[in-house]
Design a protein around this motif. Sequence first.
Motif, PDB file in Angstrom:
ATOM      1  N   VAL A 155       4.556   7.335   0.697  1.00  0.00           N
ATOM      2  CA  VAL A 155       3.207   7.591   1.214  1.00  0.00           C
ATOM      3  C   VAL A 155       2.460   6.268   1.349  1.00  0.00           C
ATOM      4  O   VAL A 155       2.342   5.522   0.371  1.00  0.00           O
ATOM      5  CB  VAL A 155       2.410   8.543   0.285  1.00  0.00           C
ATOM      6  CG1 VAL A 155       1.060   8.880   0.920  1.00  0.00           C
ATOM      7  CG2 VAL A 155       3.190   9.818   0.018  1.00  0.00           C
ATOM      8  N   ASP A 156       1.985   6.001   2.544  1.00  0.00           N
ATOM      9  CA  ASP A 156       1.194   4.792   2.807  1.00  0.00           C
ATOM     10  C   ASP A 156      -0.284   5.176   2.739  1.00  0.00           C
ATOM     11  O   ASP A 156      -0.781   5.908   3.601  1.00  0.00           O
ATOM     12  CB  ASP A 156       1.544   4.227   4.187  1.00  0.00           C
ATOM     13  CG  ASP A 156       0.878   2.877   4.439  1.00  0.00           C
ATOM     14  OD1 ASP A 156       0.129   2.411   3.564  1.00  0.00           O
ATOM     15  OD2 ASP A 156       1.102   2.296   5.522  1.00  0.00           O
ATOM     16  N   ILE A 157      -0.975   4.696   1.705  1.00  0.00           N
ATOM     17  CA  ILE A 157      -2.383   5.057   1.467  1.00  0.00           C
ATOM     18  C   ILE A 157      -3.260   3.820   1.596  1.00  0.00           C
ATOM     19  O   ILE A 157      -3.048   2.821   0.911  1.00  0.00           O
ATOM     20  CB  ILE A 157      -2.560   5.662   0.054  1.00  0.00           C
ATOM     21  CG1 ILE A 157      -1.669   6.894  -0.110  1.00  0.00           C
ATOM     22  CG2 ILE A 157      -4.019   6.017  -0.197  1.00  0.00           C
ATOM     23  CD1 ILE A 157      -1.590   7.388  -1.545  1.00  0.00           C
ATOM     24  N   TRP A 158      -4.245   3.901   2.483  1.00  0.00           N
ATOM     25  CA  TRP A 158      -5.187   2.792   2.656  1.00  0.00           C
ATOM     26  C   TRP A 158      -6.521   3.317   3.167  1.00  0.00           C
ATOM     27  O   TRP A 158      -6.540   4.058   4.134  1.00  0.00           O
ATOM     28  CB  TRP A 158      -4.622   1.755   3.620  1.00  0.00           C
ATOM     29  CG  TRP A 158      -5.445   0.498   3.643  1.00  0.00           C
ATOM     30  CD1 TRP A 158      -6.346   0.124   4.587  1.00  0.00           C
ATOM     31  CD2 TRP A 158      -5.431  -0.533   2.649  1.00  0.00           C
ATOM     32  NE1 TRP A 158      -6.901  -1.081   4.249  1.00  0.00           N
ATOM     33  CE2 TRP A 158      -6.364  -1.505   3.065  1.00  0.00           C
ATOM     34  CE3 TRP A 158      -4.740  -0.719   1.448  1.00  0.00           C
ATOM     35  CZ2 TRP A 158      -6.618  -2.653   2.319  1.00  0.00           C
ATOM     36  CZ3 TRP A 158      -4.998  -1.854   0.712  1.00  0.00           C
ATOM     37  CH2 TRP A 158      -5.921  -2.809   1.158  1.00  0.00           C
ATOM     38  N   THR A 168      -5.704  10.080  -4.496  1.00  0.00           N
ATOM     39  CA  THR A 168      -4.821  10.374  -3.362  1.00  0.00           C
ATOM     40  C   THR A 168      -3.386  10.050  -3.707  1.00  0.00           C
ATOM     41  O   THR A 168      -2.459  10.787  -3.334  1.00  0.00           O
ATOM     42  CB  THR A 168      -5.261   9.563  -2.127  1.00  0.00           C
ATOM     43  OG1 THR A 168      -6.634   9.832  -1.839  1.00  0.00           O
ATOM     44  CG2 THR A 168      -4.422   9.936  -0.909  1.00  0.00           C
ATOM     45  N   GLN A 169      -3.177   8.957  -4.437  1.00  0.00           N
ATOM     46  CA  GLN A 169      -1.815   8.591  -4.844  1.00  0.00           C
ATOM     47  C   GLN A 169      -1.181   9.679  -5.710  1.00  0.00           C
ATOM     48  O   GLN A 169       0.011   9.967  -5.584  1.00  0.00           O
ATOM     49  CB  GLN A 169      -1.830   7.269  -5.606  1.00  0.00           C
ATOM     50  CG  GLN A 169      -2.079   6.046  -4.744  1.00  0.00           C
ATOM     51  CD  GLN A 169      -2.096   4.771  -5.560  1.00  0.00           C
ATOM     52  OE1 GLN A 169      -2.302   4.796  -6.766  1.00  0.00           O
ATOM     53  NE2 GLN A 169      -1.889   3.644  -4.903  1.00  0.00           N
ATOM     54  N   GLY A 173      -7.055   9.384   4.208  1.00  0.00           N
ATOM     55  CA  GLY A 173      -6.655   8.147   3.556  1.00  0.00           C
ATOM     56  C   GLY A 173      -5.173   7.887   3.610  1.00  0.00           C
ATOM     57  O   GLY A 173      -4.728   6.779   3.310  1.00  0.00           O
ATOM     58  N   VAL A 174      -4.385   8.893   3.986  1.00  0.00           N
ATOM     59  CA  VAL A 174      -2.929   8.720   4.109  1.00  0.00           C
ATOM     60  C   VAL A 174      -2.609   8.296   5.535  1.00  0.00           C
ATOM     61  O   VAL A 174      -2.866   9.036   6.481  1.00  0.00           O
ATOM     62  CB  VAL A 174      -2.176  10.010   3.753  1.00  0.00           C
ATOM     63  CG1 VAL A 174      -0.681   9.842   4.043  1.00  0.00           C
ATOM     64  CG2 VAL A 174      -2.383  10.359   2.285  1.00  0.00           C
ATOM     65  N   ARG A 175      -2.074   7.108   5.689  1.00  0.00           N
ATOM     66  CA  ARG A 175      -1.745   6.612   7.026  1.00  0.00           C
ATOM     67  C   ARG A 175      -0.430   7.197   7.527  1.00  0.00           C
ATOM     68  O   ARG A 175      -0.277   7.449   8.731  1.00  0.00           O
ATOM     69  CB  ARG A 175      -1.654   5.086   7.017  1.00  0.00           C
ATOM     70  CG  ARG A 175      -2.952   4.414   6.543  1.00  0.00           C
ATOM     71  CD  ARG A 175      -3.032   2.993   7.030  1.00  0.00           C
ATOM     72  NE  ARG A 175      -1.865   2.203   6.675  1.00  0.00           N
ATOM     73  CZ  ARG A 175      -1.589   1.009   7.201  1.00  0.00           C
ATOM     74  NH1 ARG A 175      -2.388   0.490   8.094  1.00  0.00           N
ATOM     75  NH2 ARG A 175      -0.523   0.340   6.809  1.00  0.00           N
ATOM     76  N   GLN A 216      -6.684   2.051  -0.864  1.00  0.00           N
ATOM     77  CA  GLN A 216      -6.021   2.610  -2.036  1.00  0.00           C
ATOM     78  C   GLN A 216      -6.964   3.534  -2.801  1.00  0.00           C
ATOM     79  O   GLN A 216      -8.153   3.254  -2.952  1.00  0.00           O
ATOM     80  CB  GLN A 216      -5.535   1.487  -2.949  1.00  0.00           C
ATOM     81  CG  GLN A 216      -4.348   0.725  -2.378  1.00  0.00           C
ATOM     82  CD  GLN A 216      -3.948  -0.429  -3.265  1.00  0.00           C
ATOM     83  OE1 GLN A 216      -4.757  -1.290  -3.569  1.00  0.00           O
ATOM     84  NE2 GLN A 216      -2.682  -0.455  -3.680  1.00  0.00           N
ATOM     85  N   ASN A 217      -6.396   4.636  -3.262  1.00  0.00           N
ATOM     86  CA  ASN A 217      -7.176   5.632  -3.998  1.00  0.00           C
ATOM     87  C   ASN A 217      -6.245   6.317  -4.987  1.00  0.00           C
ATOM     88  O   ASN A 217      -5.245   6.930  -4.585  1.00  0.00           O
ATOM     89  CB  ASN A 217      -7.791   6.641  -3.024  1.00  0.00           C
ATOM     90  CG  ASN A 217      -8.683   7.643  -3.702  1.00  0.00           C
ATOM     91  OD1 ASN A 217      -8.218   8.475  -4.475  1.00  0.00           O
ATOM     92  ND2 ASN A 217      -9.970   7.583  -3.397  1.00  0.00           N
ATOM     93  N   SER A 225       0.817  -1.220   0.000  1.00  0.00           N
ATOM     94  CA  SER A 225       0.000   0.000   0.000  1.00  0.00           C
ATOM     95  C   SER A 225       0.851   1.271   0.000  1.00  0.00           C
ATOM     96  O   SER A 225       0.314   2.378   0.015  1.00  0.00           O
ATOM     97  CB  SER A 225      -0.927   0.011   1.224  1.00  0.00           C
ATOM     98  OG  SER A 225      -0.170  -0.005   2.436  1.00  0.00           O
TER      99      SER A 225
END
Length: 358
Positions: free
Chosen positions: A191-194, A200-201, A82-84, A196-197, A59
């Motif tokens: 960037v850890d995104i969960w 956002t990425q 959404g960004v962890r 997933q989008n 992710s």
Amino acid sequence: MRWSSIWSEALRNLVSGTSRALTWVLVLSCVTGVSIIAELFQAHDVTVAARTYVNSGASITVLDSPGHIDGLSCEALNSVDGVRAAGALKHEQEQRLTLSALPSAPIPLASVTASFPQVLHADVSPLPGVILSDQITKSVPASPGSVIATADGDVTVAGLYSYPDDGRAAGYGYLVLTPTTAKEAFDECWVDIWPQNEATQNLIYMALIPSDPSDSKPTQKLQLNTTLGASFSGQAQFDSRITRFLPVIVGTVALISGFLSVRTRRLEFASALHAGVSRKDMRRIIACECGTWIGASVLVNEAITWITIAALGAYNDGSLAVLAHRMIWAALVGACAGVTLAWLATREKQLFRYFKNR
């Protein structure tokens, strides 16, 4: 007829027909219970797959642009929904950390922003110092807050991070991270995104420092671990699970069970009506009788739900309880609807026909 009399009559009927009541409890509990277990295991498999995907680093998106990453802009991504976690890293090509215990094996250094250790789920203490990978601590035992000897003097270990060999990008498993607050250009933004989008990425490009188009250094957006796929198909897996229609099946079986539990006794009920029992009182007696075995089934299925969740070790996953209670509610509503339909179809004037067809 008073409620006390109604309950007495209902209990008397239940006692005289104990085996009959237990049969309906068993039928409804078995069908609903098996469905609950199957649904919970199916849903839990998707949850485990998602956890595996995230824990593998799949992710995490990496923007690689040597010398063109703004650390502050990368850190600012932490405020995006959404960004962890997000942080920047810079490889210190000219520097190495030489441990006194490993004088012949200098360790590569990397400067990182304050939040970068969170991207790697590092175990960090509030003390200033370096962050070591687990591969280093295999040779030099250390823990957050401890001190290790180096060629340049003692250094405090602020934290430790794990970087397993599970398909992640190479080059970060044997590394010393040095947190810095300097306003310098970095090489990478992680960037850890969960969940997933893609939108956002793409925000990761905000961390780029504008540069001359003729610059030969390429900019790449990469996935830290590609072994489990570019994206997690958890929603598709959940939507296509073989247990998704079980609430309808459970509701249908419950409807039939409730209907038969009354329909098979239509001669008894019609006779009571013929003997002078009012339809209102008869309705209450049936409600008390059927409510007892339906309620017992609900309690059995509640126990099955929580025992299964405990066996899966998923107490914190509230979605599993919701899925299980869809079955329980389907059984409850279906059984009550079946009882109601069977009662509405029971008529005193049909007594002779019921007797003839018994």
